[in-house]
Design an enzyme around this catalytic site. Sequence first.
Site, PDB file in Angstrom:
ATOM      1  N   ASP A  72      49.161  13.635  15.920  1.00  0.00           N
ATOM      2  CA  ASP A  72      50.319  12.755  16.068  1.00  0.00           C
ATOM      3  C   ASP A  72      50.739  12.371  14.661  1.00  0.00           C
ATOM      4  O   ASP A  72      49.878  12.127  13.799  1.00  0.00           O
ATOM      5  CB  ASP A  72      49.969  11.511  16.887  1.00  0.00           C
ATOM      6  CG  ASP A  72      51.228  10.761  17.312  1.00  0.00           C
ATOM      7  OD1 ASP A  72      52.227  11.422  17.678  1.00  0.00           O
ATOM      8  OD2 ASP A  72      51.237   9.518  17.263  1.00  0.00           O
ATOM      9  N   ASP A 158      62.330  15.662   6.910  1.00  0.00           N
ATOM     10  CA  ASP A 158      62.091  16.481   5.709  1.00  0.00           C
ATOM     11  C   ASP A 158      63.237  16.418   4.682  1.00  0.00           C
ATOM     12  O   ASP A 158      62.968  16.383   3.483  1.00  0.00           O
ATOM     13  CB  ASP A 158      61.833  17.942   6.085  1.00  0.00           C
ATOM     14  CG  ASP A 158      60.401  18.183   6.524  1.00  0.00           C
ATOM     15  OD1 ASP A 158      59.527  17.375   6.156  1.00  0.00           O
ATOM     16  OD2 ASP A 158      60.159  19.170   7.234  1.00  0.00           O
ATOM     17  N   ARG A 184      50.079  16.893   7.612  1.00  0.00           N
ATOM     18  CA  ARG A 184      49.481  17.675   8.697  1.00  0.00           C
ATOM     19  C   ARG A 184      48.510  18.710   8.122  1.00  0.00           C
ATOM     20  O   ARG A 184      47.419  18.901   8.659  1.00  0.00           O
ATOM     21  CB  ARG A 184      50.571  18.355   9.519  1.00  0.00           C
ATOM     22  CG  ARG A 184      50.062  18.972  10.814  1.00  0.00           C
ATOM     23  CD  ARG A 184      51.200  19.443  11.700  1.00  0.00           C
ATOM     24  NE  ARG A 184      52.100  18.350  12.033  1.00  0.00           N
ATOM     25  CZ  ARG A 184      53.283  18.130  11.453  1.00  0.00           C
ATOM     26  NH1 ARG A 184      53.750  18.957  10.556  1.00  0.00           N
ATOM     27  NH2 ARG A 184      54.012  17.092  11.809  1.00  0.00           N
TER      28      ARG A 184
HETATM   29  P1  ITT Z   1      54.599  17.772  19.298  1.00  0.00           P
HETATM   30  O1  ITT Z   1      55.398  18.563  20.286  1.00  0.00           O
HETATM   31  O2  ITT Z   1      53.450  18.537  18.748  1.00  0.00           O
HETATM   32  O3  ITT Z   1      54.192  16.408  19.800  1.00  0.00           O
HETATM   33  P2  ITT Z   1      56.631  16.459  17.708  1.00  0.00           P
HETATM   34  O4  ITT Z   1      57.507  17.028  16.646  1.00  0.00           O
HETATM   35  O5  ITT Z   1      57.277  15.910  18.920  1.00  0.00           O
HETATM   36  O6  ITT Z   1      55.542  17.574  18.023  1.00  0.00           O
HETATM   37  P3  ITT Z   1      55.030  14.872  15.875  1.00  0.00           P
HETATM   38  O7  ITT Z   1      54.002  13.906  16.274  1.00  0.00           O
HETATM   39  O8  ITT Z   1      54.574  16.068  15.118  1.00  0.00           O
HETATM   40  O9  ITT Z   1      55.806  15.227  17.205  1.00  0.00           O
HETATM   41  O10 ITT Z   1      56.115  14.142  14.956  1.00  0.00           O
HETATM   42  C1  ITT Z   1      56.792  12.983  15.397  1.00  0.00           C
HETATM   43  C2  ITT Z   1      58.034  12.778  14.580  1.00  0.00           C
HETATM   44  O11 ITT Z   1      57.684  12.424  13.246  1.00  0.00           O
HETATM   45  C3  ITT Z   1      58.909  14.029  14.457  1.00  0.00           C
HETATM   46  O12 ITT Z   1      59.826  14.092  15.522  1.00  0.00           O
HETATM   47  C4  ITT Z   1      59.597  13.792  13.119  1.00  0.00           C
HETATM   48  O13 ITT Z   1      60.707  12.956  13.275  1.00  0.00           O
HETATM   49  C5  ITT Z   1      58.537  13.049  12.312  1.00  0.00           C
HETATM   50  N1  ITT Z   1      57.724  14.008  11.527  1.00  0.00           N
HETATM   51  C6  ITT Z   1      56.414  14.290  11.709  1.00  0.00           C
HETATM   52  N2  ITT Z   1      55.988  15.216  10.842  1.00  0.00           N
HETATM   53  C7  ITT Z   1      57.062  15.540  10.098  1.00  0.00           C
HETATM   54  C8  ITT Z   1      57.276  16.458   9.045  1.00  0.00           C
HETATM   55  O14 ITT Z   1      56.305  17.260   8.599  1.00  0.00           O
HETATM   56  N3  ITT Z   1      58.501  16.534   8.514  1.00  0.00           N
HETATM   57  C9  ITT Z   1      59.493  15.766   8.960  1.00  0.00           C
HETATM   58  N4  ITT Z   1      59.388  14.891   9.953  1.00  0.00           N
HETATM   59  C10 ITT Z   1      58.174  14.767  10.527  1.00  0.00           C
END
Ligand code: ITT
Length: 201
Positions: A72, A158, A184
């Site tokens: 997460d 990003d 990550r």
């Molecule tokens: P899952 O389907 O695996 O849950 P997700 O994209 O919905 O993927 P994440 O928990 O990875 O959920 O990320 C939640 C939010 O945080 C994602 O929608 C972005 O807005 C932000 N975020 C997380 N990691 C990011 C990254 O590497 N770059 C940009 N935004 C990021």
Amino acid sequence: MTRLILATRNAGKITELRAILADAGLHHDLVGADAYPDIPDVKETGVTFAENALLKAHALAQATGLPAVADDSGLCVDVLNGAPGIFSARWAGRHGDDKANLELLLAQLGDIDDAHRGAHFACAAALALPDGTERVVEGQLRGSLRHTPVGTNGFGYDPILQPEGESRTCAELSPEEKNAISHRGKAFRALVPVVRELLAQ
Ligand code: ITT
């Protein structure tokens, strides 16, 4: 070979974790949640990244009988006391609307000058076994927020996060460059000794 399931439908995350495990000499059969389409999505009711990662990993381990990894993540802005945080994916109201989320955040920070635009991406990665054993590790990518989006790679926030020591935003980095420094990437790499400990082959 031990099968390991990753709680995501995001193919990019599966590729990244598979490469990290292979680099470490761990050749588990890593599959995504798509391999088990009947498993319902888990409500992310936790109030921290770690709680949500553990919730997802336990639910998947119970449902499949396999060791399960879940992550997460989100963006934590200093001047917003860590928000959007666990609400990053739905900051503007609709889950996964990256453009609206980013625009709302930029508007909220409109009057904040460069000296106070510090932020970090945070990621918690959890491993849960069907017997209830659990571990969770975390990673961060520290940087500052631009006033306007730049770059087309990546996703989410990003285009506005410029990592410390970089002149480019995360959306201007190649996937390899970003994975090498990302929250990550760090969390997944911190999971390697945990996988080695709990899933000795
Ligand atoms: P899952 O389907 O695996 O849950 P997700 O994209 O919905 O993927 P994440 O928990 O990875 O959920 O990320 C939640 C939010 O945080 C994602 O929608 C972005 O807005 C932000 N975020 C997380 N990691 C990011 C990254 O590497 N770059 C940009 N935004 C990021």
